[in-house]
Design a protein around this motif. Structure first.
Motif, PDB file in Angstrom:
ATOM      1  N   THR A 127       0.835  -1.198   0.000  1.00 11.86           N
ATOM      2  CA  THR A 127       0.000   0.000   0.000  1.00 11.86           C
ATOM      3  C   THR A 127       0.874   1.254   0.000  1.00 11.86           C
ATOM      4  OG1 THR A 127      -1.799  -1.127   1.142  1.00 11.86           O
ATOM      5  CG2 THR A 127      -1.790   1.290   1.227  1.00 11.86           C
ATOM      6  N   ILE A 128       0.672   2.088  -0.999  1.00 12.38           N
ATOM      7  CA  ILE A 128       1.338   3.382  -1.097  1.00 12.38           C
ATOM      8  C   ILE A 128       0.343   4.436  -0.615  1.00 12.38           C
ATOM      9  CG2 ILE A 128       2.449   5.060  -2.615  1.00 12.38           C
ATOM     10  CD1 ILE A 128       3.983   2.417  -2.281  1.00 12.38           C
ATOM     11  N   ARG A 129       0.672   5.073   0.482  1.00  9.48           N
ATOM     12  CA  ARG A 129      -0.238   6.058   1.049  1.00  9.48           C
ATOM     13  C   ARG A 129      -0.066   7.426   0.395  1.00  9.48           C
ATOM     14  NH1 ARG A 129       2.291   4.122   5.438  1.00  9.48           N
ATOM     15  NH2 ARG A 129       3.103   6.201   5.923  1.00  9.48           N
ATOM     16  N   GLY A 147      -2.464   3.859  -3.355  1.00 12.65           N
ATOM     17  CA  GLY A 147      -3.327   2.691  -3.489  1.00 12.65           C
ATOM     18  C   GLY A 147      -2.554   1.424  -3.180  1.00 12.65           C
ATOM     19  N   THR A 148      -3.183   0.289  -3.406  1.00 11.11           N
ATOM     20  CA  THR A 148      -2.558  -1.007  -3.138  1.00 11.11           C
ATOM     21  C   THR A 148      -2.172  -1.683  -4.440  1.00 11.11           C
ATOM     22  OG1 THR A 148      -3.788  -1.293  -1.078  1.00 11.11           O
ATOM     23  CG2 THR A 148      -2.864  -3.274  -2.078  1.00 11.11           C
ATOM     24  N   TYR A 149      -0.940  -2.147  -4.499  1.00 14.37           N
ATOM     25  CA  TYR A 149      -0.407  -2.838  -5.666  1.00 14.37           C
ATOM     26  C   TYR A 149      -0.032  -4.258  -5.253  1.00 14.37           C
ATOM     27  CZ  TYR A 149       0.285   1.923  -7.508  1.00 14.37           C
ATOM     28  OH  TYR A 149       0.102   3.223  -7.940  1.00 14.37           O
ATOM     29  N   MET A 150      -0.360  -5.215  -6.102  1.00 14.21           N
ATOM     30  CA  MET A 150       0.079  -6.584  -5.859  1.00 14.21           C
ATOM     31  C   MET A 150       1.440  -6.759  -6.521  1.00 14.21           C
ATOM     32  SD  MET A 150      -2.178  -7.767  -3.887  1.00 14.21           S
ATOM     33  CE  MET A 150      -1.467  -9.405  -3.749  1.00 14.21           C
ATOM     34  N   MET A 151       2.456  -7.035  -5.700  1.00 17.09           N
ATOM     35  CA  MET A 151       3.819  -7.127  -6.188  1.00 17.09           C
ATOM     36  C   MET A 151       4.407  -8.492  -5.842  1.00 17.09           C
ATOM     37  SD  MET A 151       5.018  -3.210  -5.250  1.00 17.09           S
ATOM     38  CE  MET A 151       6.176  -3.115  -6.619  1.00 17.09           C
ATOM     39  N   ARG A 152       5.620  -8.717  -6.295  1.00 22.51           N
ATOM     40  CA  ARG A 152       6.319  -9.966  -5.985  1.00 22.51           C
ATOM     41  C   ARG A 152       7.485  -9.672  -5.061  1.00 22.51           C
ATOM     42  NH1 ARG A 152       6.447 -10.720 -12.073  1.00 22.51           N
ATOM     43  NH2 ARG A 152       4.574 -11.914 -12.600  1.00 22.51           N
ATOM     44  N   GLN A 153       7.917 -10.666  -4.361  1.00 26.71           N
ATOM     45  CA  GLN A 153       9.134 -10.533  -3.592  1.00 26.71           C
ATOM     46  C   GLN A 153      10.344 -10.678  -4.512  1.00 26.71           C
ATOM     47  OE1 GLN A 153       8.675 -13.424  -0.375  1.00 26.71           O
ATOM     48  NE2 GLN A 153       8.096 -11.751   1.008  1.00 26.71           N
TER      49      GLN A 153
END
Length: 348
Positions: free
Chosen positions: A44-46, A86-92
């Motif tokens: 999540t990027i605020r 917003g919220t981004y689905m990312m990978r490790q």
């Protein structure tokens, strides 16, 4: 003297770890490539976050190797100032460049998200999934009835209860109920591998399913997982000595109740294989879907002779343990004093 050496040695190791991590961050070490495709991390990027704060967040979630690497790359790209909150689905284990490219594309904002907390029953999971996705509860029930199609591990004995891992997930409007449940079971299997469920269970002389059942009870018995290994110790000791578990959490499950933490005499007499007041051994299945802390506790019990425990303050999770009935009685009296001030949460 040996104990002192061990403490100093342990402290030195932890100090070395922290120093190593700090040095890694300082150097700005970076990963290569687009990351581990088997992982999915909601980030999540605020609103108002600085580039450094974004880097810190990404590094904390192991998306990038270091905050410094991300900051270095982001500062070279003027578009970084336009990253949307917003919220981004990312990978490790993504390179800083790959992570930044993902954040720069608003199309990667995850709008279809659902977060399922630890300790929910299957029926509660299905209800929440249905409310969010619009897929009928009956579809989730039907999908759960075909465990092979969901990739449920063989040791789960055909029951998804306990294996729908609590996490934040994305879903596509085109997903079926089976698609959604499969994601949750896949996440369980990733965590099970990380915790070495099969190997650690064997070392305990238990099946993986037994451990999941114990974890599901621990999940409902405490809110403070600092006590998790000791609670596991109590349960395993009682199982080894053929003493009934006498867990109120299993009775609450057997009576299909919510909202209370204790049970009445009548409820504790219900005829159910999940009633650990009347039946010896473990229930036939899990009573909740446990998170990683509960699973870790069940796999790593403390070593000792404790046979009893009680949360003397369920609000804080403070728990006291005992070897004898007399010691336990004193702890129970402390809990009962708490109950007098919280009658709406305790049974008769």
């Amino acid at each position: 003297m040996l104990l002192s050496i061990a403490i100093i040695g342990g402290g030195g190791y932890l100090g070395f770890q922290k120093a190593s991590q700090a040095w890694t961050s300082y150097r700005g070490v970076d990963y290569e490539g687009a990351g581990d495709e088997s992982t999915s991390v909601p980030v999540t990027i605020r609103e108002g976050m600085t580039i450094t704060e974004m880097g810190d967040t990404l590094a904390a979630d192991q998306v990038v190797a270091s905050s410094r690497a991300f900051v270095r790359i982001a500062n070279q790209d003027e578009r970084s100032s336009s990253i949307h909150a917003g919220t981004y689905m990312m990978r490790q284990h993504m390179s800083a460049r790959a992570a930044l490219d993902l954040l720069l594309d608003p199309a990667n904002l995850a709008t279809n998200l659902i977060t399922l907390r630890e300790g929910l029953r299957d029926s509660e999971v299905f209800a929440q999934l249905s409310q969010t996705t619009g897929i009928p509860v009956s579809d989730f029930e039907a999908a759960a009835a075909d465990p092979a199609a969901l990739g449920l591990p063989d040791y789960a004995q055909g029951d998804v209860e306990g294996y729908l891992f609590p996490e934040t997930y994305t879903y596509d409007p085109a997903d079926t109920a089976a698609d959604v449940l499969t994601k949750m079971i896949d996440q369980f299997k990733r965590i099970a591998t990380e915790e070495d469920l099969v190997g650690r269970a064997a070392a305990l002389g238990r099946s993986p399913h037994d451990v999941v059942v114990v974890a599901s009870i621990i999940e409902k018995e405490t809110t403070n997982f600092d006590y998790g290994p000791q609670i596991a110790e109590v349960f395993y000791n009682r199982l080894e000595r053929n003493v009934k578990l006498q867990s109120d959490a299993t009775v609450i499950y057997a009576n299909n109740m919510t909202g209370r933490i204790t049970t009445t005499d009548e409820e504790r007499s219900v005829d159910s294989p999940y009633n650990t007041y009347t039946r010896e051994g473990l229930p036939p299945g899990a009573i909740s879907n446990p998170g990683q802390e509960a699973l870790h506790s069940a796999l790593n019990p403390a070593s000792g002779d404790y046979m009893y425990f009680v949360a003397v303050n369920p609000d804080t999770g403070e728990t006291k343990f005992a070897v004898t009935e007399e010691e336990h009685a004193a702890n129970v009296a402390e809990f009962q004093a708490w109950c007098q001030d919280n009658a709406d949460r305790c049974g008769e």
